[in-house]
Design a protein around this motif. Structure first.
Motif, short mmCIF file in Angstrom:
data_model
loop_
_atom_site.label_atom_id
_atom_site.label_comp_id
_atom_site.label_asym_id
_atom_site.label_seq_id
_atom_site.Cartn_x
_atom_site.Cartn_y
_atom_site.Cartn_z
N GLY A 273 9.06 43.04 9.00
CA GLY A 273 9.97 43.94 8.30
C GLY A 273 9.73 43.82 6.80
O GLY A 273 10.18 42.88 6.15
N ILE A 274 9.02 44.79 6.26
CA ILE A 274 8.68 44.73 4.84
C ILE A 274 9.88 45.22 4.03
O ILE A 274 10.35 46.34 4.22
N LEU A 275 10.37 44.35 3.14
CA LEU A 275 11.56 44.69 2.36
C LEU A 275 11.19 45.27 0.99
O LEU A 275 10.47 44.64 0.22
N HIS A 276 11.71 46.46 0.73
CA HIS A 276 11.58 47.05 -0.60
C HIS A 276 12.96 47.15 -1.25
O HIS A 276 13.95 47.43 -0.57
N THR A 277 12.98 46.93 -2.57
CA THR A 277 14.25 46.98 -3.29
C THR A 277 14.27 48.21 -4.21
O THR A 277 13.33 48.99 -4.23
N THR A 278 15.34 48.38 -4.96
CA THR A 278 15.63 49.68 -5.54
C THR A 278 14.88 50.02 -6.84
O THR A 278 14.13 51.00 -6.90
N GLY A 279 15.07 49.23 -7.87
CA GLY A 279 14.59 49.62 -9.20
C GLY A 279 13.07 49.68 -9.29
O GLY A 279 12.49 50.71 -9.66
N GLY A 280 12.43 48.58 -8.94
CA GLY A 280 10.97 48.52 -9.04
C GLY A 280 10.30 49.54 -8.13
O GLY A 280 9.31 50.18 -8.51
N TYR A 281 10.84 49.71 -6.95
CA TYR A 281 10.24 50.66 -6.00
C TYR A 281 10.29 52.08 -6.56
O TYR A 281 9.32 52.83 -6.48
N LEU A 282 11.43 52.42 -7.16
CA LEU A 282 11.58 53.78 -7.68
C LEU A 282 10.68 54.00 -8.91
O LEU A 282 10.08 55.07 -9.06
N VAL A 283 10.57 52.98 -9.73
CA VAL A 283 9.66 53.09 -10.89
C VAL A 283 8.21 53.23 -10.38
O VAL A 283 7.46 54.10 -10.81
N GLY A 284 7.85 52.36 -9.43
CA GLY A 284 6.47 52.34 -8.94
C GLY A 284 6.07 53.63 -8.24
O GLY A 284 4.98 54.17 -8.48
N THR A 285 6.95 54.15 -7.40
CA THR A 285 6.59 55.36 -6.67
C THR A 285 6.61 56.58 -7.59
O THR A 285 5.75 57.45 -7.49
N SER A 286 7.58 56.64 -8.51
CA SER A 286 7.61 57.83 -9.37
C SER A 286 6.45 57.81 -10.35
O SER A 286 5.80 58.84 -10.59
N TYR A 287 6.12 56.64 -10.87
CA TYR A 287 4.97 56.55 -11.80
C TYR A 287 3.66 56.94 -11.12
O TYR A 287 2.87 57.72 -11.64
N THR A 288 3.43 56.41 -9.93
CA THR A 288 2.15 56.70 -9.27
C THR A 288 2.10 58.14 -8.79
O THR A 288 1.05 58.78 -8.84
N HIS A 289 3.21 58.67 -8.33
CA HIS A 289 3.23 60.06 -7.89
C HIS A 289 2.93 60.98 -9.07
O HIS A 289 2.18 61.95 -8.95
#
Ligand code: WTA
Length: 649
Positions: A273-289
């Motif tokens: 179960g890979i755990l992702h959290t809120t702030g970093g995930y949103l920064v990382g996905t929006s930046y790369t997208h």
């Protein structure tokens, strides 16, 4: 260790420069690399500006207890607010969030304000059902807009979701629900697949029999199929959600608040179960997208043709695109229903500008033939991407020429469920693409290739792909199993993340991901990549698809065994073709790579996400009883392979 046999892929000399107009207007320019190198955390602080924080963070990264990272320390935000409300508040509520295309041809156009209203209603419904911040919710749905609504309703409440791909069985669903102790399951009567309704509710009924913690099952009506009903537990989504207010004020959560758990297979039988959290995930996905797809939210129509049940869907259908205020296409069904040109019809209909899909889909389209996409107008496409497995140069060039009209950059993106975001990829406005190479770590990401001792290898050599610095969207742990997190990813090489992939740096220092290290063979002490041999086979005009495994061999350690599907136009597939192919591989790579056996088959065993299950092919190659086939998309394939193959030595 002879590395020379790996070098064939690296003799690829074709280069594709970015189109001048795209380069001139590109979101991310070449100077980003130097900026990120000079001040990596400063760079990530800057990227965090694309997110709206209710409380600003005080530190970019807390890495005082590695490998347990805390990003954007002290920051508070709400993921759903960032994906929806703020766009509506900025006056973009009428922008389309999704063009939904159902497999039977039904459509829905959903704006940002409509999506926000539906998410607020769903959040209010979950509150009524007693959901509290931190509770886990399992989602088992087809590719429909409500899947996004359900995910964002969870995010709005700080209740981590675990989306289980709709193709998984009841027992897989049960294991996932149990592992993260979900209390609510959101499902549908069924979805549409290959021209007919495919039931989902029966699997939930079976799974939750053994999940005493599940108190409610919310059921979305999609296909109108009959469903069994457990009074008190089962509730129709429309009944519970439809009556709710569209007002809901999102609460801000800590940057490290869990956002979701996504299960992925590891080397053992138990999924992680890979755990992702809120702030970093949103920064990382929006930046790369924004950077990899060069997103212009006002004009682009973006399409990730993947299922939301995989990480690609989470990061690049839901969170990344919505955080960036993008208009996306969402398609429910299979690419060949009701006809093999369905995808291309969708591209033409919505004037898609960006398409992101898997090499396995591209190779399937190649097999069917270029005349199918030629029937549709694909000139709206300006950028195309690939994800999930190495893309062989032939598929890359076919994709670029046939789908991209010979003009679009191809972004070959390397990443994993664990990384949460794209890590290695060309930048479409900067990089001269090499077919088959994922090229470079993105600005802000530090990747390297190391040898057995963990030492960085020189250009021109191969080894293990590692990530040397933490990144915002990284997994934080394996749900409930910190020790396995440390053992699996951070123990093979001290202080760095081991991805499990083999890779090579070419003479220019560009990266070529060669596939999982368990797919790398050792034949007579020579290191060979399954990908490289597959690529050689697929480059032969008679071959449509190929899978290669290393079978154990008393003399050479391992031996190359290839399974090939011939193109429909190719002749019978007897001994002559096999001989021809062995010679072809020898000529392309070297005698060492010549397959010991080539088996002509009509299908290859694939998981529902399209990955070839080499483990099963290895069983065939080593003349063993075929192992567990439960994760195959079609479990009759192995029978067909063992009965119908035409071995030749
Ligand atoms: C493989 C999918 C080569 C790799 C996003 C990785 C790739 C695994 C590429 C993760 C690529 C993914 N080139 N290989 N561009 N992208 N892979 O977790 O082996 O489903 O470790 O994430 O897919 O698969 P996952």
């Amino acid at each position: 260790m002879a590395q020379t046999t790996l070098s064939n892929l690296l003799h690829e000399t074709r280069r594709f420069d970015p189109p001048a107009d795209l380069a001139a207007a590109a979101n991310l320019k070449a100077d980003a690399y130097a900026a990120a190198d000079a001040d990596r955390l400063g760079f990530w602080a800057k990227q965090a500006e694309r997110i709206t924080w209710e409380t600003p963070f005080t530190d970019v990264l807390d890495w005082s207890n590695p490998p347990f990272a805390k990003w954007y320390v002290g920051g508070k935000l709400n993921a759903a607010y960032n994906c929806l409300d703020r766009h509506v508040e900025a006056g973009n509520g009428d922008r389309v969030a999704y063009y939904f295309e159902g497999e039977p041809g039904d459509t829905r156009t959903i704006t940002y304000s409509q999506l926000k209203d539906e998410v607020c209603q769903a959040a209010n419904a979950l509150i009524e059902l007693g959901v509290k911040t931190g509770d886990r919710i399992a989602i088992y749905l087809p590719m429909i807009p409500e899947t996004v609504v359900a995910m964002l309703a969870c995010a709005r409440l700080g209740a981590p979701h675990t989306v289980v791909f709709g193709g998984f069985s009841a027992s897989a669903l049960r294991d996932r629900i149990t592992d993260c102790q979900a209390e609510i399951v959101i499902t549908a009567d069924g979805g549409n697949r290959k021209g007919k309704p495919s039931a989902l509710k029966p699997a939930v009924d079976e799974a939750v029999k053994e999940c005493p913690d599940v108190r409610n099952v919310l059921v979305i009506k999609r296909t109108g199929q009959d469903v069994d009903w457990t009074d008190g537990r089962d509730l129709w989504w429309d009944d519970v959600v439809g009556k709710q207010s569209t007002e809901h004020t999102a609460e801000a959560f800590d940057a490290e608040h869990p956002l979701y758990v996504m299960y992925t297979s590891g080397t053992t039988g138990k999924p992680k179960g890979i755990l992702h959290t809120t702030g970093g995930y949103l920064v990382g996905t929006s930046y790369t997208h924004w950077s990899v797809f060069d997103i212009k939210p006002e004009t682009d129509v973006y399409w990730t043709a993947a299922d939301i049940g995989w990480v690609t869907g989470h990061s690049y259908i839901v969170y990344g695109p919505l955080a960036n205020g993008t208009t996306s296409i969402m398609y429910e069904g299979t690419p060949d229903t009701p006809h093999p040109g369905r995808w291309w019809e969708i591209v033409e209909k919505y004037k898609a500008t960006i398409l992101y899909c898997a090499p396995t889909a591209i190779r399937t389209f190649m097999k069917v033939g270029a005349e199918i996409p030629a029937k549709s107008d694909l000139t709206s496409l300006r950028l195309i991407g690939s994800v999930g497995e190495p893309i062989n140069p032939e598929a890359y060039v076919w994709y670029r020429d046939t789908i991209g009209g010979g003009k679009t950059p191809v972004v070959d993106t390397w990443w994993q469920t664990e990384t949460g975001m794209i890590m290695i990829s060309p930048l479409p406005g900067v990089t001269s693409g090499k077919p088959g190479s994922a090229m470079n770590a993105l600005p802000g990401v530090v990747a390297d290739v190391v040898d057995d001792a963990g030492e960085s290898v020189p250009d021109g050599s191969g080894g293990y792909l590692v990530l040397k610095e933490p990144w915002p969207a990284m997994l934080r742990t394996i749900w409930g199993d910190d020790e396995r997190y440390v053992d699996t990813y951070w123990s093979r090489f001290k202080g760095v993340y081991f991805a499990g992939d083999g890779a090579k740096k070419d003479e220019d220092g560009d990266l070529w991901v060669l596939g999982r290290v368990d797919d790398v063979m050792n034949v007579s002490g020579h290191r060979l990549s399954t990908t490289e041999i597959e690529s050689a086979l697929v480059s032969h005009p008679k071959v449509a698809e190929a899978a290669v495994v290393g079978a154990s061999d008393v003399t050479t350690g391992q031996a190359v065994v290839a399974f090939v599907i011939l193109r429909t136009s190719a002749d019978g597939g007897g001994g002559d073709v096999v001989d021809e192919l062995r010679k072809h591989v020898s000529a392309r790579i070297g005698a060492i790579a010549r397959p010991r056996s080539i088996l002509v088959v009509s299908e290859l065993p694939k998981t529902r996400s399209g990955k070839i299950m080499r483990r099963l092919l290895r069983d065939v190659a080593e003349d063993r009883e075929v192992g567990d086939v439960s994760t195959l998309a079609d479990d009759s394939v192995m029978g067909a392979i063992t009965e119908g193959m035409q071995p030749a030595r």
